[in-house]
Scaffold this motif. Structure first.
Motif, PDB file in Angstrom:
ATOM      1  N   GLY A 158       0.786  -1.221   0.000  1.00 60.74           N
ATOM      2  CA  GLY A 158       0.000   0.000   0.000  1.00 60.74           C
ATOM      3  C   GLY A 158       0.821   1.275   0.000  1.00 60.74           C
ATOM      4  O   GLY A 158       0.277   2.359  -0.125  1.00 60.74           O
ATOM      5  N   ILE A 159       2.134   1.177   0.150  1.00 52.74           N
ATOM      6  CA  ILE A 159       3.006   2.348   0.133  1.00 52.74           C
ATOM      7  C   ILE A 159       3.631   2.431  -1.252  1.00 52.74           C
ATOM      8  O   ILE A 159       4.409   1.564  -1.648  1.00 52.74           O
ATOM      9  CB  ILE A 159       4.120   2.259   1.200  1.00 52.74           C
ATOM     10  N   HIS A 160       3.282   3.447  -2.009  1.00 51.37           N
ATOM     11  CA  HIS A 160       3.756   3.596  -3.386  1.00 51.37           C
ATOM     12  C   HIS A 160       5.000   4.477  -3.394  1.00 51.37           C
ATOM     13  O   HIS A 160       4.946   5.644  -3.013  1.00 51.37           O
ATOM     14  CB  HIS A 160       2.670   4.201  -4.272  1.00 51.37           C
ATOM     15  N   THR A 161       6.118   3.911  -3.806  1.00 45.20           N
ATOM     16  CA  THR A 161       7.395   4.621  -3.865  1.00 45.20           C
ATOM     17  C   THR A 161       7.934   4.569  -5.291  1.00 45.20           C
ATOM     18  O   THR A 161       7.565   3.687  -6.072  1.00 45.20           O
ATOM     19  CB  THR A 161       8.432   3.976  -2.923  1.00 45.20           C
ATOM     20  N   PRO A 162       8.818   5.500  -5.646  1.00 45.43           N
ATOM     21  CA  PRO A 162       9.408   5.474  -6.987  1.00 45.43           C
ATOM     22  C   PRO A 162      10.248   4.214  -7.205  1.00 45.43           C
ATOM     23  O   PRO A 162      10.779   3.637  -6.257  1.00 45.43           O
ATOM     24  CB  PRO A 162      10.307   6.707  -7.022  1.00 45.43           C
ATOM     25  N   VAL A 163      10.359   3.830  -8.460  1.00 44.01           N
ATOM     26  CA  VAL A 163      11.200   2.694  -8.829  1.00 44.01           C
ATOM     27  C   VAL A 163      12.629   3.208  -8.953  1.00 44.01           C
ATOM     28  O   VAL A 163      12.881   4.217  -9.622  1.00 44.01           O
ATOM     29  CB  VAL A 163      10.737   2.084 -10.176  1.00 44.01           C
ATOM     30  N   LYS A 164      13.570   2.539  -8.288  1.00 41.29           N
ATOM     31  CA  LYS A 164      14.975   2.939  -8.353  1.00 41.29           C
ATOM     32  C   LYS A 164      15.682   2.192  -9.476  1.00 41.29           C
ATOM     33  O   LYS A 164      15.240   1.132  -9.911  1.00 41.29           O
ATOM     34  CB  LYS A 164      15.667   2.630  -7.027  1.00 41.29           C
ATOM     35  N   ARG A 165      16.793   2.733  -9.899  1.00 42.79           N
ATOM     36  CA  ARG A 165      17.626   2.057 -10.902  1.00 42.79           C
ATOM     37  C   ARG A 165      18.276   0.835 -10.274  1.00 42.79           C
ATOM     38  O   ARG A 165      18.509   0.783  -9.073  1.00 42.79           O
ATOM     39  CB  ARG A 165      18.694   2.988 -11.430  1.00 42.79           C
ATOM     40  N   SER A 166      18.604  -0.108 -11.080  1.00 38.92           N
ATOM     41  CA  SER A 166      19.221  -1.346 -10.629  1.00 38.92           C
ATOM     42  C   SER A 166      20.611  -1.085 -10.063  1.00 38.92           C
ATOM     43  O   SER A 166      21.415  -0.352 -10.651  1.00 38.92           O
ATOM     44  CB  SER A 166      19.312  -2.324 -11.798  1.00 38.92           C
ATOM     45  N   LYS A 167      20.920  -1.691  -8.913  1.00 37.78           N
ATOM     46  CA  LYS A 167      22.265  -1.574  -8.349  1.00 37.78           C
ATOM     47  C   LYS A 167      23.264  -2.401  -9.160  1.00 37.78           C
ATOM     48  O   LYS A 167      24.443  -2.081  -9.206  1.00 37.78           O
ATOM     49  CB  LYS A 167      22.274  -2.036  -6.893  1.00 37.78           C
ATOM     50  N   LYS A 168      22.778  -3.446  -9.816  1.00 39.59           N
ATOM     51  CA  LYS A 168      23.646  -4.296 -10.632  1.00 39.59           C
ATOM     52  C   LYS A 168      24.108  -3.566 -11.884  1.00 39.59           C
ATOM     53  O   LYS A 168      25.204  -3.776 -12.364  1.00 39.59           O
ATOM     54  CB  LYS A 168      22.923  -5.585 -11.018  1.00 39.59           C
ATOM     55  N   HIS A 169      23.242  -2.704 -12.427  1.00 43.06           N
ATOM     56  CA  HIS A 169      23.535  -1.960 -13.647  1.00 43.06           C
ATOM     57  C   HIS A 169      23.239  -0.478 -13.397  1.00 43.06           C
ATOM     58  O   HIS A 169      22.239   0.052 -13.898  1.00 43.06           O
ATOM     59  CB  HIS A 169      22.695  -2.475 -14.820  1.00 43.06           C
ATOM     60  N   PRO A 170      24.088   0.223 -12.635  1.00 43.83           N
ATOM     61  CA  PRO A 170      23.781   1.603 -12.235  1.00 43.83           C
ATOM     62  C   PRO A 170      23.649   2.595 -13.379  1.00 43.83           C
ATOM     63  O   PRO A 170      22.962   3.591 -13.248  1.00 43.83           O
ATOM     64  CB  PRO A 170      24.948   1.979 -11.317  1.00 43.83           C
ATOM     65  N   GLY A 171      24.265   2.356 -14.502  1.00 42.74           N
ATOM     66  CA  GLY A 171      24.185   3.289 -15.627  1.00 42.74           C
ATOM     67  C   GLY A 171      22.997   3.062 -16.534  1.00 42.74           C
ATOM     68  O   GLY A 171      22.715   3.875 -17.402  1.00 42.74           O
ATOM     69  N   SER A 172      22.295   1.957 -16.346  1.00 42.32           N
ATOM     70  CA  SER A 172      21.192   1.638 -17.251  1.00 42.32           C
ATOM     71  C   SER A 172      19.952   2.470 -16.917  1.00 42.32           C
ATOM     72  O   SER A 172      19.642   2.701 -15.762  1.00 42.32           O
ATOM     73  CB  SER A 172      20.856   0.147 -17.165  1.00 42.32           C
ATOM     74  N   PRO A 173      19.268   2.936 -17.959  1.00 47.62           N
ATOM     75  CA  PRO A 173      18.059   3.745 -17.719  1.00 47.62           C
ATOM     76  C   PRO A 173      16.891   2.863 -17.269  1.00 47.62           C
ATOM     77  O   PRO A 173      16.894   1.650 -17.459  1.00 47.62           O
ATOM     78  CB  PRO A 173      17.779   4.362 -19.084  1.00 47.62           C
ATOM     79  N   LEU A 174      15.905   3.506 -16.679  1.00 49.74           N
ATOM     80  CA  LEU A 174      14.683   2.798 -16.299  1.00 49.74           C
ATOM     81  C   LEU A 174      13.890   2.436 -17.559  1.00 49.74           C
ATOM     82  O   LEU A 174      14.012   3.102 -18.590  1.00 49.74           O
ATOM     83  CB  LEU A 174      13.814   3.689 -15.415  1.00 49.74           C
ATOM     84  N   THR A 175      13.068   1.432 -17.448  1.00 49.48           N
ATOM     85  CA  THR A 175      12.184   1.101 -18.560  1.00 49.48           C
ATOM     86  C   THR A 175      11.168   2.233 -18.724  1.00 49.48           C
ATOM     87  O   THR A 175      10.957   3.036 -17.808  1.00 49.48           O
ATOM     88  CB  THR A 175      11.430  -0.215 -18.307  1.00 49.48           C
ATOM     89  N   THR A 176      10.539   2.298 -19.870  1.00 46.06           N
ATOM     90  CA  THR A 176       9.538   3.333 -20.130  1.00 46.06           C
ATOM     91  C   THR A 176       8.405   3.258 -19.113  1.00 46.06           C
ATOM     92  O   THR A 176       7.946   4.290 -18.610  1.00 46.06           O
ATOM     93  CB  THR A 176       8.988   3.190 -21.557  1.00 46.06           C
TER      94      THR A 176
END
Length: 99
Positions: free
Chosen positions: A22-40
């Protein structure tokens, strides 16, 4: 916690990641691939979450910035609501938003 138990949506910032159902938080970038962008989809979700949180964040910043007494207020949660309502009315009056 209480809002989630009442099936009310709770919008939180990234600091509350993993807070529970029930707590909606932003999606963070992957720690495994820190330079990769988020999906659309994740990027869009984050934008939507930010846009829903923005009015509340702005109102809180305006009230605590203008009414310094609200920064250090220690009272019953039942009493603070009326005080914040009064500060909001005065702020609207000050900015010419009351008709």
């Amino acid at each position: 916690w209480a809002a989630s138990q009442l099936d009310l949506p709770t919008l939180a910032d990234a600091g509350y990641q993993g807070a529970g159902a029930g707590i909606h938080t932003p999606v963070k970038r992957s720690k495994k691939h820190p330079g990769s962008p988020l999906t659309t989809d994740n990027h869009t979700y984050n934008q939507l979450l930010r846009s829903l949180r923005a009015p509340g964040e702005r109102a809180f910043a305006l009230l605590t910035g203008r009414w310094q007494a609200l920064r250090h207020f220690t009272t019953s949660p039942r009493k603070i609501g009326r005080i914040v309502q009064a500060a909001l009315v005065l702020t609207h009056h000050e900015h010419g938003r009351l008709t």
